[in-house]
Design an enzyme around this catalytic site. Structure first.
Site, short mmCIF file in Angstrom:
data_model
loop_
_atom_site.label_atom_id
_atom_site.label_comp_id
_atom_site.label_asym_id
_atom_site.label_seq_id
_atom_site.Cartn_x
_atom_site.Cartn_y
_atom_site.Cartn_z
N ARG A 146 94.90 40.00 51.81
CA ARG A 146 96.26 39.71 52.28
C ARG A 146 97.21 39.33 51.15
O ARG A 146 98.24 38.70 51.40
CB ARG A 146 96.21 38.59 53.33
CG ARG A 146 95.34 38.95 54.53
CD ARG A 146 95.27 37.80 55.53
NE ARG A 146 94.39 38.14 56.66
CZ ARG A 146 94.16 37.33 57.69
NH1 ARG A 146 94.73 36.13 57.75
NH2 ARG A 146 93.35 37.72 58.66
N ASN A 165 110.00 51.50 37.00
CA ASN A 165 109.13 50.90 38.02
C ASN A 165 107.71 50.69 37.50
O ASN A 165 107.09 49.66 37.76
CB ASN A 165 109.10 51.78 39.27
CG ASN A 165 110.45 52.07 39.86
OD1 ASN A 165 110.74 53.20 40.26
ND2 ASN A 165 111.33 51.08 39.91
N ALA A 201 111.27 57.60 45.16
CA ALA A 201 111.04 57.49 43.73
C ALA A 201 111.85 58.52 42.95
O ALA A 201 111.56 59.72 43.00
CB ALA A 201 109.55 57.66 43.43
N ARG A 228 120.64 61.89 50.57
CA ARG A 228 121.76 61.01 50.91
C ARG A 228 122.93 61.15 49.95
O ARG A 228 124.09 61.05 50.34
CB ARG A 228 121.25 59.56 50.92
CG ARG A 228 122.32 58.49 51.05
CD ARG A 228 121.71 57.10 50.92
NE ARG A 228 121.01 56.94 49.65
CZ ARG A 228 121.59 56.65 48.49
NH1 ARG A 228 122.90 56.50 48.44
NH2 ARG A 228 120.87 56.52 47.38
N CYS A 239 113.57 50.64 47.35
CA CYS A 239 112.81 51.86 47.07
C CYS A 239 111.34 51.51 46.83
O CYS A 239 110.45 52.18 47.33
CB CYS A 239 113.39 52.57 45.86
SG CYS A 239 115.07 53.17 46.10
#
Length: 318
Positions: A182, A232, A223, A26, A201
């Site tokens: 969950r 991260n 990433a 991008r 991301c």
């Protein structure tokens, strides 16, 4: 020699450099990319802040606390001199009718290639930051990044207009039903992607309780291995520590699962410099407060014994 945390990260970097697919992206920077990879970090063995380059714990912690507060405005970050989201807010401002300064079109690439323009860019960015810090109405209009991470974590809105606090809910679930499958928080809200400065991301994370220990697995769709991933890793390790403390648990593993794991072409030399270094022993984390996770401040967090090689600068792809 490398500690286990740096070793896992270095191995991923080396694999991408060796077998990564060369791809456009991008930002038109170009990447070397691998699809699908997993790293595991045993948080009982230390805090996984990389040591083969200096990584700012303050930037990581203040960004995470910003997410936890449900905030989406960079004003909070700038109060801690945290500039990691500035470019996305600045881009919105310079494209608006309220901006009357020099042409900032494609400022990210131009600043790297043109020293004279880079000085103009830094001057305009400095003015922008001061406006955000000192003018609340300006900050409200141009400092907000849209419905990014904090909004989705703390105030997900469904199609009927109901509001849902995912983070608070998952903490209550861990306390009351630890074996549930969950324990999930998602930042990927397809109906609101267009209202975000940058689509998430790191998209979804899940918790797992076993033998009194809390583990976390993150799925990261995109990433940036050199600039983003060291942040991260430490950010979700810190989140695991904070939620474990909130739930009276010890920490277990942080499992980091990647979709498109990529090294930008203009980061390759920086990565090679980092890979040439040995590591130090990992630091440890201490939380000096019994406050709720929602009331923790940066000043309550203490990183102990962090030694590292110097930082390595590289351009961010906007």
């Amino acid at each position: 020699m490398l500690n286990s945390f740096d070793s896992a990260y270095h191995a991923l970097c080396e694999e991408i450099l060796e077998i990564g697919n060369q791809r456009d992206d991008r930002t038109h920077t170009g990447t070397f990319s691998k699809f699908g990879h997993q790293l595991r970090f045993d948080l009982s063995k230390g805090f996984p802040l990389l040591t083969t380059k200096k990584v700012s714990f303050k930037l990581i912690a203040t960004e995470l606390l910003w997410f936890i507060k449900g905030d989406t405005n960079i004003q909070y970050l700038l109060k801690y001199n945290n500039n990691i989201w500035n470019e996305w807010a600045f881009e919105k401002y310079v494209q608006s009718n309220d901006y009357h300064g020099p042409d900032m079109t494609n400022f990210g690439h131009r600043a790297l290639q043109d020293d004279e323009f880079n000085e103009l860019y830094k001057e305009e960015m400095s003015k922008f930051k001061q406006h955000i810090l000192n003018d609340d109405s300006f900050a409200k209009k141009y400092g907000d990044l849209g419905n990014v991470y904090g909004k989705q974590w703390r105030d997900w809105v469904d199609k009927e207009g109901n509001h849902f606090d995912q983070l608070k809910t998952v903490i209550e679930q861990i306390k009351n039903s630890p074996n549930s499958r969950r324990h999930i928080v998602s930042a990927w809200n397809p109906t609101e992607i267009d209202s975000m400065a940058l689509p998430p991301c790191h998209t979804m994370f899940q918790f797992y309780v076993q033998d009194g220990r809390l583990s976390c697995q993150l799925y990261q769709r995109s990433a940036d291995i050199f600039l983003g991933v060291p942040f991260n890793i430490a950010s979700y390790a810190l989140l695991t520590h904070l939620i474990a403390k909130e739930c009276n648990l010890e920490v277990g593993e942080f499992v980091h699962t990647f979709g498109d794991a990529h090294i930008y072409s203009n980061h390759i030399e920086a990565i090679k410099t980092q890979l040439s270094r040995n590591s130090f022993d990992p630091p440890t984390l201490k939380i000096n407060s019994n406050a709720s996770i929602f009331d923790i401040n940066y000043e309550d967090l203490e990183l102990i014994g962090y030694n590292s090689h110097p930082a390595i600068k590289a351009p961010i792809a906007v």
